[in-house]
Design an enzyme around this catalytic site. Structure first.
Site, PDB file in Angstrom:
ATOM      1  N   LYS A  96       0.870  -1.267   0.114  1.00 26.54           N
ATOM      2  CA  LYS A  96       0.250   0.061  -0.094  1.00 26.54           C
ATOM      3  C   LYS A  96       0.888   1.325  -0.054  1.00 26.54           C
ATOM      4  O   LYS A  96       2.062   1.156   0.375  1.00 26.54           O
ATOM      5  CB  LYS A  96      -0.859  -0.064   1.302  1.00 26.54           C
ATOM      6  CG  LYS A  96      -2.245   0.868   1.229  1.00 26.54           C
ATOM      7  CD  LYS A  96      -3.277   0.123   0.684  1.00 26.54           C
ATOM      8  CE  LYS A  96      -4.546   0.999   0.686  1.00 26.54           C
ATOM      9  NZ  LYS A  96      -5.775  -0.051   0.461  1.00 26.54           N
ATOM     10  N   GLY A 193     -21.620   5.707   4.812  1.00 23.59           N
ATOM     11  CA  GLY A 193     -21.124   6.022   3.738  1.00 23.59           C
ATOM     12  C   GLY A 193     -21.796   5.969   2.306  1.00 23.59           C
ATOM     13  O   GLY A 193     -22.072   4.893   1.977  1.00 23.59           O
ATOM     14  N   GLY A 195     -20.633   6.813  -0.855  1.00 28.27           N
ATOM     15  CA  GLY A 195     -19.537   7.137  -1.734  1.00 28.27           C
ATOM     16  C   GLY A 195     -19.843   6.093  -2.763  1.00 28.27           C
ATOM     17  O   GLY A 195     -20.929   5.559  -3.004  1.00 28.27           O
ATOM     18  N   VAL A 197     -18.750   3.191  -3.088  1.00 28.58           N
ATOM     19  CA  VAL A 197     -19.076   1.581  -2.671  1.00 28.58           C
ATOM     20  C   VAL A 197     -20.402   1.721  -2.093  1.00 28.58           C
ATOM     21  O   VAL A 197     -21.237   0.874  -2.456  1.00 28.58           O
ATOM     22  CB  VAL A 197     -18.013   1.269  -1.687  1.00 28.58           C
ATOM     23  CG1 VAL A 197     -18.266   0.108  -1.321  1.00 28.58           C
ATOM     24  CG2 VAL A 197     -16.607   1.285  -2.238  1.00 28.58           C
TER      25      VAL A 197
HETATM   26  N1  PHE Z   1      -7.922   0.214  -2.803  1.00 24.74           N
HETATM   27  C1  PHE Z   1      -7.730  -0.975  -3.171  1.00 24.74           C
HETATM   28  C2  PHE Z   1      -8.157  -1.848  -1.891  1.00 24.74           C
HETATM   29  O1  PHE Z   1      -7.826  -1.486  -0.936  1.00 24.74           O
HETATM   30  C3  PHE Z   1      -6.684  -1.462  -4.001  1.00 24.74           C
HETATM   31  C4  PHE Z   1      -6.802  -1.943  -5.427  1.00 24.74           C
HETATM   32  C5  PHE Z   1      -5.685  -2.130  -6.018  1.00 24.74           C
HETATM   33  C6  PHE Z   1      -7.768  -1.594  -6.237  1.00 24.74           C
HETATM   34  C7  PHE Z   1      -5.589  -2.352  -7.349  1.00 24.74           C
HETATM   35  C8  PHE Z   1      -7.813  -1.425  -7.437  1.00 24.74           C
HETATM   36  C9  PHE Z   1      -6.780  -2.104  -8.159  1.00 24.74           C
HETATM   37  O2  PHE Z   1      -8.236  -2.865  -1.905  1.00 24.74           O
END
Ligand code: PHE
Length: 359
Positions: A96, A193, A195, A197
């Site tokens: 990350k 939330g 947003g 999602v």
């Molecule tokens: N932000 C996404 C997660 O926390 C990670 C992700 C990686 C999304 C690659 C799309 C492509 O799972």
């Protein structure tokens, strides 16, 4: 001193931030602190486990109160990415990154390109995607400097819809575990939330006959959902304590703690936000209250499942099966937790460690 590096005195100051002793360190393979003064970029890239291949995980852009908050966040998030990717049956490790700053004020193409060059120099060990504070448009800019980026507009667009679909499968598993059967008709879900999602999840749930109550600090976001889907709206302070069957946290992490858990009025939790527990011990707090939770790193895998397929990291044909697999994985974890008298997080961690060959 022959053969040894002579450290400048400043390195001996005892209160320097400790990486190897950091409570969230968990033997990260690599942690990179990045500063590109010209582009105004300050970022941390954390690679937790590369699994001898590519470690995938989003890039979060947000202001942190202190550098240690940023470090703590990125370490916890990248560890969760390893679990997420392993338990989603992705042939990938976990990583990350966080960019320190206010996206509304500090985000610009030069900064994103500077971040892209960091990924390029990492040579493909890490593939980024969007996360809080970054979008598919930002991934496009990053892709001007490096191919190691997923979920660009050309590949896929927003990772919100597949994430929401994955959470929906998790909610179905949780409902089945709680004895509601596979029919969601009449089930009341409180979504924190509205947003990308939360709003899409609301749509799936209402289509399946569930009743949805939703809240967001962004009044406009809530209004947009209300115009499209039949949902009830409450204020953000109320959503964590309303009576419902299932709570679905789809905003920021750290919302389940010693203050909020005692006032929950739900039987189960399943949402798309990363790191919903403030501390590991909050899993036990939930268990003691009889509240079942689908670990967030299982429920929220839809984005990375779709994003890495679109980026060509595994065959696209396997993508729908892996997305639906969230249902089976969640149900297995919840069932095992009940059987063992353990928390679903413990069971999931054990399962992931076994799959990683670390237990
Ligand atoms: N932000 C996404 C997660 O926390 C990670 C992700 C990686 C999304 C690659 C799309 C492509 O799972």
């Amino acid at each position: 001193m022959h053969g040894r590096l002579a450290f400048p005195d400043v390195c001996r100051i005892s209160n320097l931030p400790m990486i190897f002793n950091h409570p969230e360190y968990d033997a990260h393979e690599q942690i990179l602190h990045v500063c590109d003064a010209e582009a105004g970029l300050r970022a941390i890239v954390a690679i937790h486990r590369s699994r001898d291949t590519i470690a995938a995980g989003g890039v979060r852009f947000r202001p942190y109160p202190t550098d240690d908050d940023a470090l703590t966040d990125v370490l916890r998030l990248s560890r969760a990415m390893t679990y997420k990717n392993v338990l989603a049956d992705l042939p990938l490790g976990g990583a990350k990154s966080v960019i320190l700053g206010d996206p509304a004020r500090d985000k610009n193409p030069a900064l994103l390109r500077a971040f892209g060059r960091v990924l390029e120099r990492l040579g493909g060990q890490y593939m980024c995607g969007p996360d809080i504070g970054t979008t598919a448009d930002d991934m496009d800019v990053i892709s001007e400097e490096t191919p190691h980026v997923g979920a660009t507009n050309q590949q896929m667009g927003s990772s919100g819809p597949p994430t929401a679909l994955g959470v929906f499968h998790g909610v179905r598993a949780l409902a089945a575990h709680l004895g509601y059967g596979t029919e969601l008709r009449g089930l009341h879900v409180a979504i924190q939330g509205a947003g990308a999602v939360g709003s899409d999840l609301a749509r799936h749930l209402v289509e399946a006959g569930a009743r949805v109550t939703i809240a967001d600090v962004d009044v406009q976001a809530v209004e947009t959902v209300r115009e499209q889907v039949n949902v009830a709206v409450v204020s953000p302070d109320e959503i964590l304590s309303i009576e419902a069957d299932i709570l679905s946290p789809c905003a920021l992490g750290g919302i389940l703690d010693e203050h909020t858990i005692p006032s929950l009025e739900v039987r189960g939790i399943c949402g798309g936000a990363n790191n919903q527990l403030r501390e590991e011990s909050d899993a036990e707090r939930l268990r003691a209250r009889g509240i079942a939770i689908v670990p967030d790193f299982v429920a929220s895998a839809g984005g990375v499942i779709a994003g890495t397929a679109a980026a060509g990291l595994y065959p696209q044909a396997e993508m729908p099966g892996k997305l639906e697999g969230i249902y089976d994985r969640a149900l297995a974890i919840l069932g095992q937790a009940t059987a063992d008298g353990a928390t679903p997080h413990e069971v999931a961690h054990r399962m992931a460690a076994r799959m990683l060959g670390e237990s």
